[in-house]
Design an enzyme around this catalytic site. Structure first.
Site, short mmCIF file in Angstrom:
data_model
loop_
_atom_site.label_atom_id
_atom_site.label_comp_id
_atom_site.label_asym_id
_atom_site.label_seq_id
_atom_site.Cartn_x
_atom_site.Cartn_y
_atom_site.Cartn_z
CD1 TRP A 1 16.74 82.62 45.20
CD2 TRP A 1 17.24 80.84 43.96
NE1 TRP A 1 16.58 82.99 43.89
CE2 TRP A 1 16.88 81.90 43.10
CE3 TRP A 1 17.60 79.61 43.40
CZ2 TRP A 1 16.87 81.77 41.71
CZ3 TRP A 1 17.59 79.48 42.03
CH2 TRP A 1 17.23 80.54 41.19
CG HIS B 1 29.45 83.67 54.03
ND1 HIS B 1 30.23 82.75 54.71
CD2 HIS B 1 28.63 84.24 54.96
CE1 HIS B 1 29.89 82.77 56.00
NE2 HIS B 1 28.95 83.66 56.17
CE1 TYR C 1 21.34 86.08 53.14
CE2 TYR C 1 20.91 87.28 55.17
CZ TYR C 1 21.70 86.42 54.44
OH TYR C 1 22.85 85.90 54.99
CG HIS C 2 17.29 85.41 56.80
ND1 HIS C 2 17.90 86.14 57.79
CD2 HIS C 2 18.25 84.59 56.29
CE1 HIS C 2 19.18 85.81 57.87
NE2 HIS C 2 19.41 84.87 56.98
CB THR D 1 27.23 79.68 53.89
OG1 THR D 1 27.03 78.48 53.13
CG2 THR D 1 27.63 80.81 52.95
CB THR D 2 25.33 78.10 58.51
OG1 THR D 2 25.92 79.13 59.31
CG2 THR D 2 24.76 77.02 59.43
CG ASN E 1 22.43 80.77 61.61
OD1 ASN E 1 23.26 80.31 62.38
ND2 ASN E 1 22.77 81.31 60.45
#
Length: 339
Positions: free
Chosen positions: A280, A310, A293-294, A258-259, A149
């Site tokens: 994770w 997801h 998260y990111h 998910t990706t 992404n």
């Protein structure tokens, strides 16, 4: 038993058989409506022709009253005259033929990774577990690096590395990370990120979900207008179904992959040894410290929400099992600083 008695018994049996045959013929003639006393074959043909004529006459009578046959009266409306609706035809065609000229120009003539194979590959997820990991150099040491992404790398290079062989870009990334390109400044920021790919494969799932066509078109326009050195790939929706079907067949009851899981499944086709970083799906690390998260933004996510498309914890459990079996290497925590 005398010969005379056997002859008499045989005659009775013959008479019974003939009687039963005649009874069956009579029943058949009665069922299909053959008039009594006519030849069977002639009666069948005549009866079928008569029935066909009666049905045709009934259909004509029904049609004359309602405008349609009884069998289709519930689905075919009566219409005095058929005329071609050009506007409606064009509208339907525009909704089904949604490939723009720019996208068509960027479609590769052959798969970008066709006939390529790598010994060691790294797939880099975007979890905040990567922050302060020092995994950048280790990630870059792999033969091929896959990222997800269009995540930024320059300002986080110590932890995530710089090299990229393939990077995905969901259309939603344009909205979330580049403010839907509402200004020239955001367009320039996206342009700089695309320039940093320098020959990498840009994986754009333009057909995997509804919506986002305008965002994909903006990215395509930038690539063509500025002659960017990227190899575009537009995966088919069938790939998503195939990947999900594979895991479901193996009793991993995921929703939409998910990706990260999609890229791992893809990498098994052209990588011998696969290493995962930044996977994770939990709000805390193993020591109880909060995990973003990111690694690059403040977006939050409910990992166990039933409304989520997801099933990240389940995917992680599956990948952990494969790690234990030696099928892949799941890297959690700090990396070797000597690399």
């Amino acid at each position: 038993m005398t010969l005379e008695f056997r002859t008499w018994l045989f005659g009775i049996v013959i008479i019974l058989v003939i009687f039963l045959i005649l009874v069956d013929i009579s029943k058949v003639e009665e069922e299909i409506g053959i008039p009594e006393g006519r030849d069977s074959r002639e009666g069948v043909v005549s009866s079928l022709q008569s029935k066909s004529s009666r049905d045709a006459a009934a259909d004509r009578e029904s049609t004359s009253r309602t405008g349609v046959s009884d069998s289709n009266s519930s689905i075919v409306p009566a219409a005095p005259e058929w005329r071609f609706n050009k506007d409606l035809s064009i509208s339907i065609r525009e909704r089904t033929m949604n490939i723009s000229e720019n996208l068509y120009r960027l479609l590769p003539s052959s798969p970008p990774l066709k006939k390529q194979h790598f010994k060691r590959c790294a797939i880099v997820g975007n979890s905040g577990i990567l922050l302060n990991s020092g995994c950048g150099a280790e990630i870059d040491s792999h033969d091929f690096v896959i990222r997800c992404n269009l995540a930024p790398v320059e300002e986080y290079s110590r932890d995530v590395g710089l090299r990229t062989g393939l990077v995905t870009m969901n259309p939603s990334v344009v909205q979330r990370a580049f403010e839907d390109l509402v200004s020239e400044a955001w367009r320039e920021k996206l342009l700089q990120r695309l320039r940093g790919l320098s020959g990498s494969v840009l994986w754009i799932p333009a057909f995997m979900s509804k919506g986002g066509e305008d965002r994909v078109e903006c990215v395509n326009d930038l690539i063509l207008k500025h002659h960017l050195d990227v190899q575009t790939a537009f995966p088919s929706l069938r790939l998503l179904h195939a990947v999900r079907g594979y895991w479901l067949t193996n009793k991993v009851l995921i929703k939409r992959p998910t990706t990260g899981l999609l890229m791992y499944t893809l990498a098994t086709r052209f990588c011998d040894e696969i290493h995962l970083y930044g996977f994770w799906p939990f709000p805390q690390d193993q020591d109880g410290n909060p995990v973003k998260y990111h690694y690059y933004d403040s977006l939050t996510y409910e990992y166990t929400s039933q409304s989520s498309p997801h099933t990240m914890p389940l995917e992680f459990k599956t990948l952990s099992s494969l790690h234990q079996q030696g099928a892949l290497k799941l890297h959690i925590g700090e990396c070797d600083a000597r690399l």
